[in-house]
Write an enzyme that holds these catalytic residues in place. Structure first.
Site, PDB file in Angstrom:
ATOM      1  N   HIS A  62      48.161  57.041 -79.999  1.00 25.27           N
ATOM      2  CA  HIS A  62      49.583  57.506 -79.983  1.00 25.27           C
ATOM      3  C   HIS A  62      49.576  59.074 -79.957  1.00 25.27           C
ATOM      4  CE1 HIS A  62      50.128  53.855 -82.510  1.00 25.27           C
ATOM      5  NE2 HIS A  62      50.789  53.759 -81.579  1.00 25.27           N
ATOM      6  N   HIS A  63      48.236  59.500 -79.292  1.00 23.40           N
ATOM      7  CA  HIS A  63      48.255  61.110 -79.255  1.00 23.40           C
ATOM      8  C   HIS A  63      49.585  61.612 -78.175  1.00 23.40           C
ATOM      9  CE1 HIS A  63      46.284  59.884 -75.376  1.00 23.40           C
ATOM     10  NE2 HIS A  63      46.577  61.203 -75.021  1.00 23.40           N
ATOM     11  N   ARG A  64      49.869  60.366 -77.315  1.00 21.15           N
ATOM     12  CA  ARG A  64      51.173  60.726 -76.586  1.00 21.15           C
ATOM     13  C   ARG A  64      51.988  59.500 -76.662  1.00 21.15           C
ATOM     14  NH1 ARG A  64      50.417  64.968 -71.569  1.00 21.15           N
ATOM     15  NH2 ARG A  64      49.225  66.616 -72.945  1.00 21.15           N
ATOM     16  N   LYS A  68      51.795  52.925 -73.200  1.00 23.49           N
ATOM     17  CA  LYS A  68      52.047  52.215 -72.070  1.00 23.49           C
ATOM     18  C   LYS A  68      50.785  51.306 -71.579  1.00 23.49           C
ATOM     19  CE  LYS A  68      54.403  51.986 -68.185  1.00 23.49           C
ATOM     20  NZ  LYS A  68      54.597  50.679 -68.150  1.00 23.49           N
ATOM     21  N   LYS A  92      42.857  56.079 -68.704  1.00 22.38           N
ATOM     22  CA  LYS A  92      43.351  56.011 -67.247  1.00 22.38           C
ATOM     23  C   LYS A  92      44.710  56.876 -67.443  1.00 22.38           C
ATOM     24  CE  LYS A  92      43.666  51.920 -65.935  1.00 22.38           C
ATOM     25  NZ  LYS A  92      43.902  50.173 -65.990  1.00 22.38           N
ATOM     26  N   ASP A  97      46.967  62.278 -65.593  1.00 18.67           N
ATOM     27  CA  ASP A  97      48.106  63.017 -65.956  1.00 18.67           C
ATOM     28  C   ASP A  97      49.348  62.422 -66.291  1.00 18.67           C
ATOM     29  OD1 ASP A  97      46.641  65.487 -66.372  1.00 18.67           O
ATOM     30  OD2 ASP A  97      46.565  65.973 -64.398  1.00 18.67           O
ATOM     31  N   LYS A 104      48.318  47.605 -74.545  1.00 16.55           N
ATOM     32  CA  LYS A 104      47.930  46.459 -73.716  1.00 16.55           C
ATOM     33  C   LYS A 104      48.549  45.173 -74.679  1.00 16.55           C
ATOM     34  CE  LYS A 104      46.420  45.458 -69.675  1.00 16.55           C
ATOM     35  NZ  LYS A 104      46.504  46.280 -68.527  1.00 16.55           N
ATOM     36  N   SER A 360      54.415  53.439 -62.362  1.00 17.65           N
ATOM     37  CA  SER A 360      55.355  53.098 -63.422  1.00 17.65           C
ATOM     38  C   SER A 360      55.802  54.067 -64.028  1.00 17.65           C
ATOM     39  CB  SER A 360      54.422  52.017 -64.318  1.00 17.65           C
ATOM     40  OG  SER A 360      54.186  50.878 -64.114  1.00 17.65           O
TER      41      SER A 360
END
Ligand code: NAD
Length: 469
Positions: A62-64, A68, A92, A97, A104, A360
């Protein structure tokens, strides 16, 4: 086969790079571990009977946010596999970036044994289970297609989300890989395969690297084998063929075919569709033990099916000089060492198959901005280009013909912008990981270099928070 699980294999590769970065152990552990693992079971009526379906969603980091990552349907899906795939997603996204944490999902079913209605019921129920736990949403967690899923499943997920969250203005961004007519984006379907092509094209462009492998630069005439003729494998093979390479072998689960003089990808695809098998393609040799396709002569091997297919048992039999990891985790950590010692160049999964998540990301941006890419500037750019052409014609006194004018003035459509963004991403990211590989003697191969790049980027997010000294 390997004694190391898929997740252990990812961790082993992580550790090879972690010690090079010199970050504190606690920070490295925070980056490495899976933050949330949700294992669910739910009932779905299948062929008149209730069946308990087992499924997972793993949010690795969850650092960002949002997190996804794709959703896989396969009878072999298990927690270790979903954890491994979720962690690869984090690295990935960092490499290319894309501002997401990794995640997943997986449902343990063989989709071929389910009717379309049953698949819809399973998918909608899975989406509803995720909603209940706040694990689906444009700002929370955004799934996408993976092995065994595609646009159809994504459209059921978005429809379920919108039904449970009426009025959600950004709701269509809760999942990517949707059909273009249902808030998807042009170019997502082939994005992973096209990214594989751009990445390998970049790798074979470096004369010194190719000289070390005894290869010439460029894709023209290079012999390529592709394992898996699904979404990623088919489009990779197509783009390699169009880019001048010769596809000499293709493997599917029922068998494989090889022809040193080349196979036409669409002809093989249509043959499999009409006959039900890839075998007995005119002019090609059958390989009944399908895994043996990996050991056939070629310059570039593209595993595009599943993980752990190149392991301690067959690594030394690989004849390819370059392995382009289109699938996630096709080479185990042990095989990675063997192949590196053999001098084989591996273009790693966490970089090479990032085309899917890159496009995506563009789809998610489109959903949040509620406007098709190119809609605002296409006509404007066309007008500016026309005025430049007119000025040049006036200055030189020469007139261009209508075809030449059209080519020069054309403003970008959505597909042009998507492909341009994807190409830019794959080229820049390759240069970043290659620079790390070439400038850091501790990086034995591109995979370790890619991990170093990813770990450093994620670490800088945590360090900025001041949590770690
Ligand atoms: P897919 O379901 O569209 O295709 C996979 C193909 O592999 C199928 O045709 C299947 O029959 C074949 N296959 C299965 N076992 C095989 C075997 N032993 N030998 C040869 N072929 C075999 O799946 P996909 O989306 O193309 O995914 C393939 C790989 O790429 C997976 O590792 C996935 O995680 C990875 N990936 C996919 C995407 C994406 O956008 N779809 C993005 C990044 C990575």
């Amino acid at each position: 086969m390997s004694n190391t699980s898929f997740f252990q294999s990812v961790e082993k590769n992580f550790e090879k790079a972690a010690k090079i970065t010199g970050h504190p152990r606690g920070l490295l552990d925070q980056i490495r571990v899976c933050n949330s693992v949700y294992h669910m079971k739910f009932p779905v009526k299948v062929k008149g009977e209730f069946q308990v379906i087992e499924a997972w969603r793993v949010q690795h980091s969850h650092h960002r946010t949002p997190t996804k990552g794709g959703i896989r349907y396969d009878s072999m899906v298990n927690e270790d596999e979903v954890m491994a795939l979720a962690s690869l997603m984090t690295y990935k996204c960092a490499i290319v970036d894309v501002p997401f944490g990794g995640a997943k999902g997986g449902i343990k079913i063989n989709p071929k044994e389910f009717s379309t209605e049953e698949l819809e019921r399973v998918t909608r129920r899975y989406a509803a289970e995720l909603c209940k736990k706040q694990m689906l949403g444009p700002g929370l967690d955004v799934p996408a297609p993976d092995y065994g899923t595609g646009e159809k499943e994504m459209s059921w997920i978005v429809d379920t989300y919108m039904a449970l969250n009426p009025g959600s203005v950004d709701g269509y961004g809760c999942v990517t890989g949707k059909p273009v007519t249902q808030h998807g984006i042009n170019g997502r379907r082939e994005a992973t395969g096209l990214g594989v092509f751009y990445g390998v094209r970049e790798a074979v462009g470096f004369a010194d690297d190719m000289a070390e492998l005894g290869l010439s630069t460029g894709l023209k005439g290079k012999k390529v084998i592709v394992q898996g003729l699904g979404n990623v494998g088919y489009y990779s093979a197509k783009f390699f063929q169009d880019g001048g390479a010769t596809i000499v072998g293709i493997g599917e689960y029922e068998g494989a075919i090889y022809n040193a003089n080349g196979l036409d990808v669409d002809a093989v695809f249509n043959h499999r569709k009409s006959s039900g098998s890839i075998l007995n393609f005119p002019g090609a040799t059958n390989i009944n033990a399908t895994a043996e396709i990996l050991e056939q002569p070629c310059d570039i091997l593209i595993p595009a099916a599943l993980e752990n297919v190149i392991h301690e048992g067959n690594a030394s039999k690989i004849k390819a000089k370059i392995i382009g990891e289109a699938a996630n985790g096709p080479v185990t950590a042990e095989a990675d060492d063997i192949l590196t010692d053999m001098g084989v160049m591996i273009v790693p999964d966490m970089y090479l198959n990032a085309g899917g998540v890159t496009v995506s990301y563009f789809e998610w941006l489109k959903n949040l901005s509620h406007v098709r890419f190119g809609r605002l500037q296409k006509r404007f750019e066309q007008g500016s280009n026309s005025r430049i052409v007119e000025a040049i014609e006036e200055l030189t006194g020469k007139k261009l013909n209508a075809v030449e004018v059209d080519k020069i003035i054309k403003g970008p459509d959505e597909i042009d912008l998507v492909r341009s963004g994807l190409e830019e991403t794959m080229i820049n990211s390759y240069h970043a990981i290659r620079n790390e590989w070439k400038s850091n003697a501790a990086c034995k191969n591109l995979r370790t270099a890619a991990f170093v790049v990813a770990i450093n980027k994620i670490a800088s997010d945590y360090l900025a928070l001041g949590i770690f000294p």
